[in-house]
Design a protein around this motif. Structure first.
Motif, PDB file in Angstrom:
ATOM      1  N   ASN A  35       0.831  -1.206   0.000  1.00 12.95           N
ATOM      2  CA  ASN A  35       0.000   0.000   0.000  1.00 12.95           C
ATOM      3  C   ASN A  35       0.867   1.258   0.000  1.00 12.95           C
ATOM      4  O   ASN A  35       0.446   2.311  -0.514  1.00 12.95           O
ATOM      5  CB  ASN A  35      -0.912   0.036   1.233  1.00 12.95           C
ATOM      6  N   LEU A  36       2.070   1.151   0.563  1.00 13.91           N
ATOM      7  CA  LEU A  36       2.982   2.287   0.636  1.00 13.91           C
ATOM      8  C   LEU A  36       4.043   2.252  -0.455  1.00 13.91           C
ATOM      9  O   LEU A  36       4.415   3.294  -0.999  1.00 13.91           O
ATOM     10  CB  LEU A  36       3.669   2.320   2.005  1.00 13.91           C
ATOM     11  N   PRO A  39       1.644   1.234  -4.523  1.00 12.12           N
ATOM     12  CA  PRO A  39       0.191   1.481  -4.549  1.00 12.12           C
ATOM     13  C   PRO A  39      -0.430   1.237  -5.919  1.00 12.12           C
ATOM     14  O   PRO A  39      -1.591   0.846  -6.023  1.00 12.12           O
ATOM     15  CB  PRO A  39       0.076   2.954  -4.133  1.00 12.12           C
ATOM     16  N   GLU A  80      -0.790   4.578   8.801  1.00 16.37           N
ATOM     17  CA  GLU A  80      -0.440   5.019   7.455  1.00 16.37           C
ATOM     18  C   GLU A  80      -0.820   3.965   6.418  1.00 16.37           C
ATOM     19  O   GLU A  80      -1.328   4.290   5.333  1.00 16.37           O
ATOM     20  CB  GLU A  80       1.064   5.303   7.417  1.00 16.37           C
ATOM     21  N   GLN A  83      -4.638   4.017   6.000  1.00 10.73           N
ATOM     22  CA  GLN A  83      -5.083   5.212   5.275  1.00 10.73           C
ATOM     23  C   GLN A  83      -4.815   5.064   3.778  1.00 10.73           C
ATOM     24  O   GLN A  83      -5.682   5.367   2.943  1.00 10.73           O
ATOM     25  CB  GLN A  83      -4.363   6.450   5.823  1.00 10.73           C
ATOM     26  N   SER A  84      -3.626   4.597   3.453  1.00 12.16           N
ATOM     27  CA  SER A  84      -3.277   4.416   2.045  1.00 12.16           C
ATOM     28  C   SER A  84      -4.156   3.351   1.398  1.00 12.16           C
ATOM     29  O   SER A  84      -4.603   3.509   0.252  1.00 12.16           O
ATOM     30  CB  SER A  84      -1.795   4.032   1.929  1.00 12.16           C
ATOM     31  N   ILE A  88      -6.469   3.911  -1.931  1.00 15.06           N
ATOM     32  CA  ILE A  88      -6.239   3.110  -3.149  1.00 15.06           C
ATOM     33  C   ILE A  88      -7.528   2.431  -3.585  1.00 15.06           C
ATOM     34  O   ILE A  88      -7.895   2.455  -4.773  1.00 15.06           O
ATOM     35  CB  ILE A  88      -5.137   2.062  -2.896  1.00 15.06           C
ATOM     36  N   GLU A 133     -11.538   6.896   7.597  1.00 13.86           N
ATOM     37  CA  GLU A 133     -11.230   7.070   6.173  1.00 13.86           C
ATOM     38  C   GLU A 133     -12.441   6.832   5.281  1.00 13.86           C
ATOM     39  O   GLU A 133     -12.345   6.956   4.061  1.00 13.86           O
ATOM     40  CB  GLU A 133     -10.086   6.135   5.775  1.00 13.86           C
TER      41      GLU A 133
END
Length: 609
Positions: A35-36, A39, A80, A83-84, A88, A133
């Protein structure tokens, strides 16, 4: 329109596996880290599922909790990553596609040393972030433990967000603790889950077998996310079958059984989802069904013909002797030792399971021969090192069939300490997990929750390492073992009379029986080795010095060893009924002499063994 409003009218199709596709592309870390770092790859997979017809896609957050990310040094990036993941998924979702925030369970097949409160703390952080989110629902998936799932559902309901709660079962009718799946789903519905069902472990066929036994919920909807199939091995690689057409055919049957949200778990791909979408296009949600009544198989008890060691040691002084099976195929000396111990009328012979990770003759085979040819009880050690959860249960079933009910559950020394340091240590469970499996066997239930059709009558001993500086912590470990199902304890060899008194004062709060370990020392070198190299054994410095003084005289060494052990027996019998004599190097003459000494001592005190 919410996901719940939509489910009232039609079948919704979920997505398939994320990890399966990421690993196929060369995933080199945990899937959630992508995800980081990647993505675009995660988003591309989401889009493939949306294009295949998925109405519901999951965030790539299944294993993104503190404990699992800690293995990758990513525990500080939990928020984090979540959230990502949501961002996405939202970019990939179409206007009519729901995004659900996925949270995976902690408790699996292996024993987890993490309290429910700690699990809830970590999970709440995930839930809070996903809700903030803006996900459309929370999906709890792959929960083996219903109590864990109930706890997180209870927490999540305060957010007034739709909750999907999915259990994972190894058996078609039971959870791993023997809970009937239908009963567990009823509890989840009552706790506030809006969509309830199963995911993972089983392919579509076995899932369908399960759902035939499930009634339609009154205030919730049924979901189902099967694996693609059972795992197969091809070119030394684990893989799932490419069976999208078959999967979609069974999907139609699952819809008839009441499933309204259906997707795929491990091994499923966009091809599976496309086929599912086509299969359900003309189907309406089931509003009634014929439920096949669940019937637990009739169970009987494997009869116990003699009192257990736990019962014996609670009633009177009891002597057990450890005699290691040989490291070779010449079993003559071993069985001469058994004959001598039988003649000495010890209460049981304990048989280690490849102690110190050294290869020895199978202790179950030896126990079978002892039980059928000698008048002495075998106490069989079961180590978690060498057997996975399948092998452990197979051994337990074999012992039950042989009529052997006294066992010692041990985690086992690591393979690297033995004579094959490159061998693999299994450790699917530790001694606590093994004790819990045995407790389920005594209820007639296997580790997967299935019926054994008979109840076993195992009595479980646990190991107690008292040679530690902080005995209180070790005693607290015993309490956990008691809670797991251990009935009594056996210590490592003790060489300090003060330690025996300390054990008594520290452990009497547990209300359990303890066998104090006593092992003759055969030489000064043996004393140094035990003190410096064997885990769990410590000798007082003055004792080591005493053996140094007589190191060149074999007779004086043996005389000193026996005198020390006799003093330890004297001290033990002041506080405990259990004496555990460990035979060094098959020198059974030493333990026979000590056993006879203990018997003479108890007779003087007016106690008959």
């Amino acid at each position: 329109m919410t996901i719940l409003d939509t489910l009232k009218k039609r079948i919704l199709v979920g997505d398939g596996a994320m990890g399966t596709l990421l690993y196929a592309e060369g995933l080199d870390t945990c899937p959630e880290h992508y995800n980081l770092t990647h993505p675009d790859k995660v988003e591309a997979i989401h889009r493939l599922y949306v294009e295949a017809g998925a109405d519901v896609i999951q965030t790539n957050t299944y294993g993104a909790n503190f404990e699992k990310l800690k293995a990758y040094g990513l525990e500080h990036r939990v928020k984090e990553i979540h959230q990502s993941a949501v961002a996405i998924a939202k970019r990939a979702a179409g206007p009519d596609t729901f995004v659900v925030g996925t949270v995976g369970g902690f408790r699996g097949i292996k024993k987890l040393e993490l309290s429910l409160s700690a699990i809830l703390y970590h999970t709440s952080f995930q839930i809070d972030t996903l809700v903030q989110e803006g996900v459309d629902a929370i999906l709890f998936e792959t929960y083996y433990d219903v109590e864990e799932l109930l706890a997180v559902v209870e927490y999540a309901r305060s957010f007034k967000i739709p909750i999907i709660a999915q259990l994972t079962a190894q058996d078609t009718c039971f959870l791993k603790d023997g809970t009937v799946i239908q009963d567990a789903l009823i509890r989840l519905e009552a706790t506030g889950a809006d969509i309830i069902g199963l995911n993972c472990h089983h392919g579509p066929h076995h899932m369908n077998q399960t759902y035939k036994h499930l009634a339609l919920p009154e205030h919730a909807f049924l979901s189902c996310y099967p694996n693609a199939s059972l795992l197969d091995i091809e070119d030394n690689m684990l893989k799932y079958s490419d069976n999208a057409v078959y999967f979609s055919q069974v999907t139609r049957e699952l819809v008839r059984e009441g499933v309204r949200l259906i997707g795929g778990c491990c091994g499923t791909t966009p091809s599976h989802i496309r086929r599912i979408k086509d299969a359900v296009a003309d189907l309406k949600p089931a509003t009634s069904k014929n439920v096949i009544p669940f019937q637990r198989g009739a169970q009987s008890v494997i009869q116990k013909k003699e009192p257990s060691l736990k019962e014996l040691v609670e009633q009177r002084p009891t002597i057990i002797v450890e005699l290691d099976t040989p490291k070779h195929l010449d079993k003559g000396q071993f069985f001469r030792g058994i004959e001598a111990l039988e003649k000495a009328q010890v209460d049981a012979v304990t048989l280690a399971d490849n102690s110190l990770a050294c290869v020895r003759m199978c202790n179950i085979a030896a126990a079978s021969m002892i039980k059928h040819h000698y008048n002495i009880r075998p106490l069989v050690h079961i180590a978690c090192r060498d057997k996975n959860i399948i092998g452990l249960q197979s051994s337990l079933m074999g012992l039950a069939a042989l009529g052997i009910s006294d066992v010692l559950a041990v985690t086992g020394d690591p393979s690297k300490v033995g004579n094959f340091p490159g061998a693999t240590s299994v450790f699917d469970v530790n001694s606590l997990g093994l004790a819990e499996i045995i407790r389920q066997f005594n209820r007639g239930i296997g580790a997967d929750g299935s019926s054994l059709r008979k109840h076993t009558t195992f009595t479980v001993a646990g190991a107690f390492n008292a040679n530690v500086s902080k005995l209180h912590a070790s005693v607290q470990r015993l309490r956990k073992k008691q809670e797991a199902g251990v009935d009594y304890f056996i210590t490592q060899p003790i060489y300090d009379k003060n330690k025996i008194r300390e054990i008594y004062n520290s452990a009497r709060q547990l209300d359990t029986s303890i066998f104090i370990g006593i092992m003759p020392i055969t030489s000064y070198k043996n004393a140094l080795f035990l003190h410096n190299e064997v885990p769990g054994i410590k000798l007082p410095e003055e004792l080591i010095e005493a053996f140094r003084i007589v190191k060149d005289d074999r007779d004086k060494t043996q005389k000193l060893s026996l005198e020390i052990c006799q003093e330890l027996i004297d001290e033990t019998l002041k506080y405990f009924n259990g004496i555990y004599l460990v035979t060094p190097f098959l020198k059974y003459e030493l333990t026979v002499e000590l056993a006879e000494y203990a018997q003479r001592l108890t007779k003087k005190q007016g106690v008959v063994l």
